[in-house]
Each structure stands twice: as structure tokens, then as C-alpha cells.
Enzyme design. Structure first.
Site, PDB file in Angstrom:
ATOM      1  N   ASP A  55       1.988  42.913   3.209  1.00  0.00           N
ATOM      2  CA  ASP A  55       1.232  43.691   4.198  1.00  0.00           C
ATOM      3  C   ASP A  55       1.489  45.190   4.004  1.00  0.00           C
ATOM      4  O   ASP A  55       0.921  46.016   4.726  1.00  0.00           O
ATOM      5  CB  ASP A  55       1.510  43.224   5.638  1.00  0.00           C
ATOM      6  CG  ASP A  55       2.962  43.381   6.041  1.00  0.00           C
ATOM      7  OD1 ASP A  55       3.794  43.770   5.203  1.00  0.00           O
ATOM      8  OD2 ASP A  55       3.261  43.103   7.226  1.00  0.00           O
ATOM      9  N   SER A  56       2.298  45.526   2.992  1.00  0.00           N
ATOM     10  CA  SER A  56       2.399  46.925   2.556  1.00  0.00           C
ATOM     11  C   SER A  56       1.029  47.448   2.160  1.00  0.00           C
ATOM     12  O   SER A  56       0.834  48.653   2.015  1.00  0.00           O
ATOM     13  CB  SER A  56       3.372  47.057   1.377  1.00  0.00           C
ATOM     14  OG  SER A  56       3.080  46.112   0.368  1.00  0.00           O
ATOM     15  N   LYS A 124       5.005  34.535   3.798  1.00  0.00           N
ATOM     16  CA  LYS A 124       6.268  35.199   4.140  1.00  0.00           C
ATOM     17  C   LYS A 124       6.129  35.789   5.534  1.00  0.00           C
ATOM     18  O   LYS A 124       5.053  36.295   5.885  1.00  0.00           O
ATOM     19  CB  LYS A 124       6.588  36.314   3.135  1.00  0.00           C
ATOM     20  CG  LYS A 124       7.827  37.129   3.515  1.00  0.00           C
ATOM     21  CD  LYS A 124       8.299  38.042   2.399  1.00  0.00           C
ATOM     22  CE  LYS A 124       7.571  39.362   2.277  1.00  0.00           C
ATOM     23  NZ  LYS A 124       7.622  40.223   3.478  1.00  0.00           N
ATOM     24  N   GLU A 126       8.531  38.039   8.722  1.00  0.00           N
ATOM     25  CA  GLU A 126       9.712  38.876   8.927  1.00  0.00           C
ATOM     26  C   GLU A 126      10.565  38.330  10.063  1.00  0.00           C
ATOM     27  O   GLU A 126      10.052  38.079  11.157  1.00  0.00           O
ATOM     28  CB  GLU A 126       9.274  40.318   9.224  1.00  0.00           C
ATOM     29  CG  GLU A 126       8.574  40.955   8.032  1.00  0.00           C
ATOM     30  CD  GLU A 126       8.151  42.401   8.281  1.00  0.00           C
ATOM     31  OE1 GLU A 126       8.538  42.990   9.311  1.00  0.00           O
ATOM     32  OE2 GLU A 126       7.417  42.939   7.426  1.00  0.00           O
ATOM     33  N   GLU A 190      15.829  43.343   2.634  1.00  0.00           N
ATOM     34  CA  GLU A 190      15.323  44.714   2.462  1.00  0.00           C
ATOM     35  C   GLU A 190      16.297  45.722   3.051  1.00  0.00           C
ATOM     36  O   GLU A 190      16.691  45.624   4.222  1.00  0.00           O
ATOM     37  CB  GLU A 190      13.932  44.859   3.107  1.00  0.00           C
ATOM     38  CG  GLU A 190      13.399  46.293   2.992  1.00  0.00           C
ATOM     39  CD  GLU A 190      11.897  46.445   3.211  1.00  0.00           C
ATOM     40  OE1 GLU A 190      11.205  45.439   3.411  1.00  0.00           O
ATOM     41  OE2 GLU A 190      11.440  47.603   3.181  1.00  0.00           O
TER      42      GLU A 190
HETATM   43  O1  KIV Z   1       4.844  44.062   2.378  1.00  0.00           O
HETATM   44  C1  KIV Z   1       5.567  44.144   1.366  1.00  0.00           C
HETATM   45  O2  KIV Z   1       5.189  44.685   0.330  1.00  0.00           O
HETATM   46  C2  KIV Z   1       6.905  43.574   1.448  1.00  0.00           C
HETATM   47  C3  KIV Z   1       7.865  43.931   0.356  1.00  0.00           C
HETATM   48  C4  KIV Z   1       8.381  45.290   0.548  1.00  0.00           C
HETATM   49  C5  KIV Z   1       8.970  42.936   0.253  1.00  0.00           C
HETATM   50  O3  KIV Z   1       7.224  42.893   2.379  1.00  0.00           O
END
Ligand code: KIV
Length: 273
Positions: A55-56, A124, A126, A190
Site C-alpha cells: 500500500d506504499s 499482508k 499490519e 520494519e
Molecule cells: O507497503 C509497503 O510497501 C510495505 C513495505 C514497506 C514492507 O509494507
């Protein structure tokens, strides 16, 4: 739904069990983020083990200041594109902010949508101890889930900044152990001190993937736009830029503009008779 993924010569597609089997191996696991066909194909051709549709994308693709505005539909849109391009790598799609925090049932429904509509291998989310019940519900529904602890960008408002190293060893160890016990197949660490990441890696039986967590994790992930030098003005200590694609693109664009303005492009070689 996407088509079955063909095997490249001499390689076979990565799966969740193969990924897990690389825990503790000398050869570290590799992961990069991707959001589109071009980069997903390049990373896949280079042999990356896993592609994270992070989600980056909210920050590096959409230009927003946090990952929080990213929607489930946007993750599915980018996830499906990446899965089609990645012939070998294990594709994992991030569950965006507020797509799993309400209840385990909400998480199962939304993770199910992600896997069904993108063809990705896993999701994934958090959290560790906070999300243990949700991780358990996803695992029970056979939806492979990776956890993400330490600096959690979706909790930036609570943690007080994107670049804050998380140093509370007791919390980090309990988060990691809770995620593993609940059924996560892997965990992103992280921005945590190297020593704590090493301890978590030693004490867990699932792979740890570090970003700003030192060299002792089972694998490493970077945001690809940062690793390739496409983004500007972001230079945390942990980030190594392996190229300066921003400069390369800027120089090429400047030359193109100049050649068009001066009538040098298109020349005879680039014109039809
Ligand atoms: O959203 C993302 O790119 C991430 C990475 C920084 C692990 O969660």
C-alpha cells in the site's frame, strides 16, 4: 480470475510452502514492491522470490503523504496487474487501512476478495498481538497471511512519524510471537533495531523479512521506487539506492524535448518513406 502461471525455464513458481521452507537458509529471501506490469516483469525476470503489492503505492505512485487513503479496490486493481506479469515470484497484496481492522469477518471477506480477484498467493496486514484474532480467522479460512510489525505505516498517527525506529523489545517480541502463533506464514519487521530483529528471527519458525531491521532477518524487502532511485527526498539510514532512475529519466526527457524543439527528432531513421 487470472490464468495459471507458466513456469520459466529452469525455475518453478514460488509458493507459500516453498517460501516458508527458506526460513533459516544461508540464501536469503528477496522481496520488492511492484505496482505495475513493467516493474513486476523486470523483478520477476531478475528472479526475485516475492513481489509485494504494497500500500506504499499511495505514497510512491499516487503521491499522497501516507498510505492511509489507499482503497481495497485500488489494491485489487494493482494486484491483478502484478499477478499477470509475475510468472514465478510469490505475489503478496497488502490489505489497506480499514479493510481488516473492523472485525475478523470483515478481514476474511476482504482478503477473500483480494485473492479471488487478483490471483495473488497471499495478503499482508499490519499488526501482531492486536491482529492475532484476525490472523487466526484468515489462516482458518486458508487465506495465507503475512504480518507486519515494528513501524506500521497505517498507524503513523499513533506511532508519531513514518521514520520512527520502534525500540520496545517486549512489545516487538510479543507481537512477533502472537502473529506466528495465530498462523501467519511470514512477518515483515520494519524499522527495528538489528539486535531485536535477530532475536525475533532466531525465536520464530516463520521467515522474517526486514526493512530497516538489519542483516540478520531471513530476507529483505525494499520499496522498489526507493531502491531504484525513482523517488526523491527520502533518505532514511536503511535505504540503499541501487540506481538513479530519476536522473536517467530526467536526462532522457530533457534530450527528447530539445530534439523535438530543434527539429532533430524524428530524423530519417525514425520516419516512414
Ligand atoms: O507497503 C509497503 O510497501 C510495505 C513495505 C514497506 C514492507 O509494507
Amino acid at each position: 480470475m487470472s490464468e495459471p502461471r507458466p513456469t520459466l525455464p529452469g525455475t518453478s513458481p514460488m509458493s507459500v510452502p516453498k517460501f516458508m521452507a527458506m526460513k533459516g537458509q544461508l540464501r536469503k529471501l528477496t522481496m520488492l514492491t511492484a505496482y505495475d506490469t513493467v516493474f513486476a516483469s523486470i523483478f520477476d525476470q531478475a528472479g526475485v522470490d516475492s513481489i509485494l503489492v504494497g500500500d506504499s503505492l499511495g505514497m510512491v505512485v499516487q503521491g499522497k503523504s501516507t498510505t492511509m487513503p489507499v482503497t481495497l479496490d485500488e489494491m485489487i486493481y494493482h494486484g491483478e496487474i502484478v499477478v499477470r506479469a509475475a510468472k514465478r515470484a510469490l505475489v503478496i497484496v497488502d490489505m489497506p487501512f480499514m479493510s481488516y481492522q473492523v472485525s475478523p469477518q470483515q478481514a476474511v471477506e476482504n482478503a477473500g476478495r483480494i485473492l479471488k480477484e487478483t490471483g495473488a498467493a497471499a495478503v499482508k496486514l499490519e499488526g501482531g498481538i492486536q491482529q492475532a484474532e484476525t490472523i487466526r480467522a484468515l489462516a482458518a479460512a486458508d487465506l495465507p497471511v503475512m504480518a507486519h510489525i515494528g513501524m506500521r505505516p497505517q498507524s503513523v498517527k499513533k506511532l508519531g512519524g513514518m521514520s520512527k525506529v520502534q525500540r520496545d523489545e517486549t512489545t516487538l517480541i510479543s507481537d512477533a510471537k502472537a502473529a506466528e502463533a495465530a498462523g501467519a506464514f511470514g512477518i515483515v519487521l520494519e524499522l527495528i533495531p538489528r539486535g531485536i530483529a535477530a532475536r525475533i528471527t532466531k525465536e520464530l519458525s516463520i521467515p522474517t523479512i526486514g526493512i530497516g531491521a538489519g542483516p540478520d532477518c531471513d530476507g529483505q524487502v525494499l520499496v522498489s521506487y526507493d531502491m531504484l532511485g525513482l523517488t526523491e527526498g527520502f533518505q532514511p539510514k536503511f535505504l540503499k539506492r541501487y540506481a538513479d532512475l530519476h536522473q536517467v529519466a530526467l536526462a532522457a526527457t530533457t534530450q527528447y524535448l530539445q530534439e523535438v524543439r530543434e527539429g532533430q527528432f524524428p530524423d530519417a531513421m525514425h520516419s516512414h518513406e
